[in-house]
Enzyme design. Structure first.
Site, short mmCIF file in Angstrom:
data_model
loop_
_atom_site.label_atom_id
_atom_site.label_comp_id
_atom_site.label_asym_id
_atom_site.label_seq_id
_atom_site.Cartn_x
_atom_site.Cartn_y
_atom_site.Cartn_z
N GLU A 79 18.07 0.43 0.08
CA GLU A 79 17.63 1.49 -0.89
C GLU A 79 18.43 2.31 -1.33
O GLU A 79 18.46 2.67 -2.39
CB GLU A 79 16.36 1.75 -0.85
N HIS B 273 1.03 -1.28 0.09
CA HIS B 273 0.19 0.13 -0.39
C HIS B 273 0.66 1.16 0.12
O HIS B 273 1.22 1.21 1.09
CB HIS B 273 -1.15 -0.18 1.90
N GLU B 274 0.91 1.57 -0.99
CA GLU B 274 1.79 2.99 -0.96
C GLU B 274 0.89 4.28 -0.93
O GLU B 274 -0.10 4.04 -2.61
CB GLU B 274 2.98 2.84 -2.04
C1 NOJ Z 1 10.07 3.93 -0.69
C2 NOJ Z 1 9.89 2.71 0.38
O1 NOJ Z 1 11.16 2.84 1.50
C3 NOJ Z 1 10.37 1.64 -0.59
O2 NOJ Z 1 10.97 0.23 -0.07
C4 NOJ Z 1 9.41 1.04 -1.50
O3 NOJ Z 1 9.62 0.24 -2.94
C5 NOJ Z 1 9.50 2.59 -2.20
N1 NOJ Z 1 8.84 4.20 -1.71
C6 NOJ Z 1 7.95 2.69 -3.11
O4 NOJ Z 1 7.15 2.45 -2.57
CA CA Z 2 12.24 4.74 2.44
#
Ligand code: NOJ
Ligand code: CA
Length: 705
Positions: A499, A405-406
């Site tokens: 990331e 859920h973004e």
């Molecule tokens: C930032 C999050 O930290 C990352 O894990 C995710 O892939 C991206 N947003 C997209 O939702």
């Molecule tokens: Ca992040």
């Protein structure tokens, strides 16, 4: 503590005492920890300021520090206050974590409840509760019901932490929207967080000047380690700490919004606990359970559906640019076939879940900030992602699809959809969701860490629990231990995660990042860092980024960084057939006990953990940019058992910079009398798996000398 009784008795005590208040001497009260190593003293000075001090082994550690409040609509509550009465309680108990770094938690403290009254009109009442443990203190303000105050509209909380020296401090800026910063190491007097509005990769964040976020960790010149944080952040704004570099103190600075107030609450209410963890060695901070102990017990009845696990993801592929979240071209990552392929790999290797980011519609839409509500939908799959088929396929293979859920930081819109989104998950038998809050919060004027968002994050966790859904939150509010009360609050980001190694323009996380994070951010709780990148140079996918650790360091992170959900994020072709992948397959995610064997903040750390309901132990050790040799004893092992040790170390030529993938795997027989010397390369690490030896192991393996 019986707050109801505390509040109920206050008016009676006040009326009994009222006659003598005028001539009453300044009262000085104190409370000692159970083993008397920590003492807190509280008094009101001639101006009626409330002042506390903290002693450690009879040495002053926190010097005279003020307590109080400023309000938007009434006079300050910071002078002309007296201590009216105190009461004391002792507690000594043990409770169990349904999942965690350990199973049993000892909760042992002495508590001092202090009744405070304002001498001048309007004669308000406030109580302060101190809980003193052998590993630190927690204190909170409690506003009882009273005639002269119905609502507290707080513009400023004045909680000071005055250090007796100029300690070495590990800090990140007091950003109101993000904790995704590198740790700085400076003297307290040299903290220089620069005020900024636009920062970093998350876009719009607000950083006020000279404030830090918590947990913030310090080492005094006498070598005492002190960490300031908060516990049970409920219906209140997150606390940053503003530094006074001359007076050498921190003062609470609550995260705000466009409103004049930082926090608004109807009486009666209590603030979160303000915490000071104290340890002679840095390792002691990690062994402290203070934050969890200061949270309320489990509020969920059945937690059997909450399962720690390792998971794979359609995730890193997007961060290194191979696939995309959106479905507008031919490179969409979360397709039915791709996800099924990962489910197969997960099933073959004993992983419990597969995350599929980009499974839903809304990705790739470009809308103005004001219009972003309505973009992300948590029930409509992309045309090339057959949600039911994938969920069913996973179920057949014993692998759970992890939903994503973004929210795009449109929390109002997310709240409208919580019931439909979670009931869809429940109908598909899915119990885990990763959520995210990228970008600037809409409603305008709100920030990620303010009271409004604290309440939003909590509402999501509470609603998720009703549908048997557990949360892994990215861009979260910091962890203040609420997993004790809501065990479906599994893990969260809230730091510069892996990331950043994929795309950060100023380079990835330097090797000292992890040994800094462990002694700061991790004091709050579990971290979804996503360890386990095997293709450390990122070639041929990324030319300007890389992971600044060795391979053995990546393996060690599964033990060093605690999370009940641990990802194996790299592309499966880098895992397939790789001998070191065996450690990722083997490593446990739920622990009976944890021992911190050594460590210094920002330098190195070695942690041993015993798997729940098994005889297996795992050890992880990581270092910063310096190579080092660390001697450890295995005296925590069962003395009756001979163990097979599989050790994954840096190879002789390993170096995070020039040769990150040089590693060695070896197996030996060890027991509780064995001692090991770990040799860590620059940016290196060591990962160890210990299991009871079979007769075959005993016959074939060398004994560690
Ligand atoms: C930032 C999050 O930290 C990352 O894990 C995710 O892939 C991206 N947003 C997209 O939702
Ligand atoms: Ca992040």
């Amino acid at each position: 503590m019986n707050i109801a009784r505390f509040i109920a008795l206050a008016p009676l005590l006040l009326s009994l005492l009222f006659g003598c208040i005028e001539n009453m001497p300044i009262r000085h009260v104190l409370v000692n920890s159970p083993s008397t190593n920590i003492r807190v003293e509280l008094f009101s000075n001639p101006e009626g300021n409330l002042i506390y001090k903290v002693f450690h082994n009879n040495q002053l550690l926190i010097d005279e520090s003020q307590l109080g409040f400023e309000f938007t609509d009434m006079p300050d509550l910071r002078d002309e206050m007296i201590i009216v009465d105190t009461s004391y309680q002792n507690y000594d108990g043990v409770w169990e974590l349904p999942w965690g770094e350990k199973k049993q938690v000892v909760d042992r403290y002495r508590q001092m409840n202090v009744w405070i009254k304002e001498l001048k009109a309007p004669g308000r009442m406030m109580n302060i509760i101190f809980r003193v443990y052998d590993d630190g203190i927690g204190f909170r303000y409690s506003f009882p019901e009273q005639a002269n105050m119905q609502t507290a509209s707080i513009s400023n909380e004045i909680t000071q932490f005055k250090l007796t020296s100029d300690p070495t401090t590990w800090w990140i800026p007091g950003d109101w929207d993000s904790y995704e910063h590198l740790y700085n190491k400076t003297r307290l007097s040299e903290i220089n967080a620069i005020s900024k509005r636009n920062h970093g990769n998350l876009g719009q964040t607000y950083i006020p000047e000279n404030a830090v976020n918590t947990p913030v960790t310090m080492r005094t010149d006498k070598g005492i380690h002190v960490a300031i944080h908060e516990a049970n952040l409920t219906d209140y704004a997150g606390m940053t700490l503003k530094v006074d570099t001359v007076g050498l103190f921190f003062q609470s600075s609550l995260v705000g919004s466009d409103n004049a107030y930082k926090v608004v609450r109807d009486l009666p209410f209590e603030t979160p606990w303000r915490t000071i963890q104290i340890a002679e060695q840095a390792t002691g901070l990690l062994e402290s359970d203070l934050i969890l102990n200061l949270n309320e017990p489990n509020s969920l009845e059945d937690v059997s559906w909450i399962k720690p696990m390792k998971y794979l993801g359609i995730w890193w592929q997007m961060h290194i640019g191979i696939y995309s979240w959106h479905n507008k071209g031919s490179d969409h990552g979360a397709t039915t076939d791709h996800t099924k392929k990962l489910i197969d790999f997960a099933a073959d290797n004993g992983f419990g879940g597969v995350l599929a980011e980009g499974w839903n519609t809304g990705w790739g839409e470009r809308v103005a900030y004001e219009d972003k509500e309505g973009v992300f939908d948590f029930v409509t799959p992309s045309f090339d992602f057959d949600l039911r088929q994938v969920a069913e396929y996973g179920k057949e293979k014993g692998v759970q699809l992890i939903m994503h859920h973004e929210t795009n930081s449109a929390p109002r819109f997310y709240e409208q959809q919580l019931d439909t989104a979670f009931s869809l998950m429940q109908s598909l038998g899915l119990h885990t969701v990763k959520s995210g809050y990228v970008g600037k919060i809409l409603p305008k004027g709100e920030h990620h860490h303010g009271q409004w968002m604290v309440n939003h994050y909590r509402k999501v966790v509470e609603t998720a629990a009703k549908y048997q859904v557990a949360m892994n939150v990215h861009e979260p509010i910091k962890d203040t231990g609420i997993r004790r009360t809501y065990p479906n609050m599994l893990s969260r980001e809230g730091l510069r995660g892996q990331e950043f190694n994929a795309w950060s323009v100023e380079g990835g996380n330097p090797p000292e990042h992890i040994p800094s994070v462990v002694f700061t951010r991790m004091l709050g709780g579990p971290i979804d860092y996503t360890p386990g990148i095997f293709n450390l140079t990122l070639k041929p996918h990324r030319s300007s980024n890389r992971v600044q650790t060795t391979l053995a360091h990546q393996l060690a992170l599964y033990v060093v960084l605690y999370s009940p959900v641990q990802m194996a994020p790299d592309l499966i072709n880098y895992y397939e057939g790789h001998p070191a992948f065996q450690f990722v397959r083997d490593v446990a995610v739920d622990w009976e006990e944890t021992k911190v064997l050594n460590g210094e903040v920002g330098d190195y750390v070695t942690i041993a953990r015993k798997e729940r309901s098994s005889d297996r132990w795992f050890i992880g050790s990581v270092t910063d940019e310096n190579a080092r040799t660390l001697a450890i004893d295995l005296d925590f092992l069962d003395p009756e058992v001979q163990y097979k040790m599989t050790i994954y170390t840096d190879g002789e030529a390993a170096d995070f910079d020039v040769n990150p993938t040089d590693y060695l795997i070896d197996s030996y027989i060890v027991n509780a009398t064995s001692g090991l010397t770990l040799t860590l390369a620059r940016g290196g690490g060591c990962a160890i798996h210990l299991e009871p030896a079979t007769a075959e192991d005993m016959a074939n393996l060398r004994r560690w000398l």
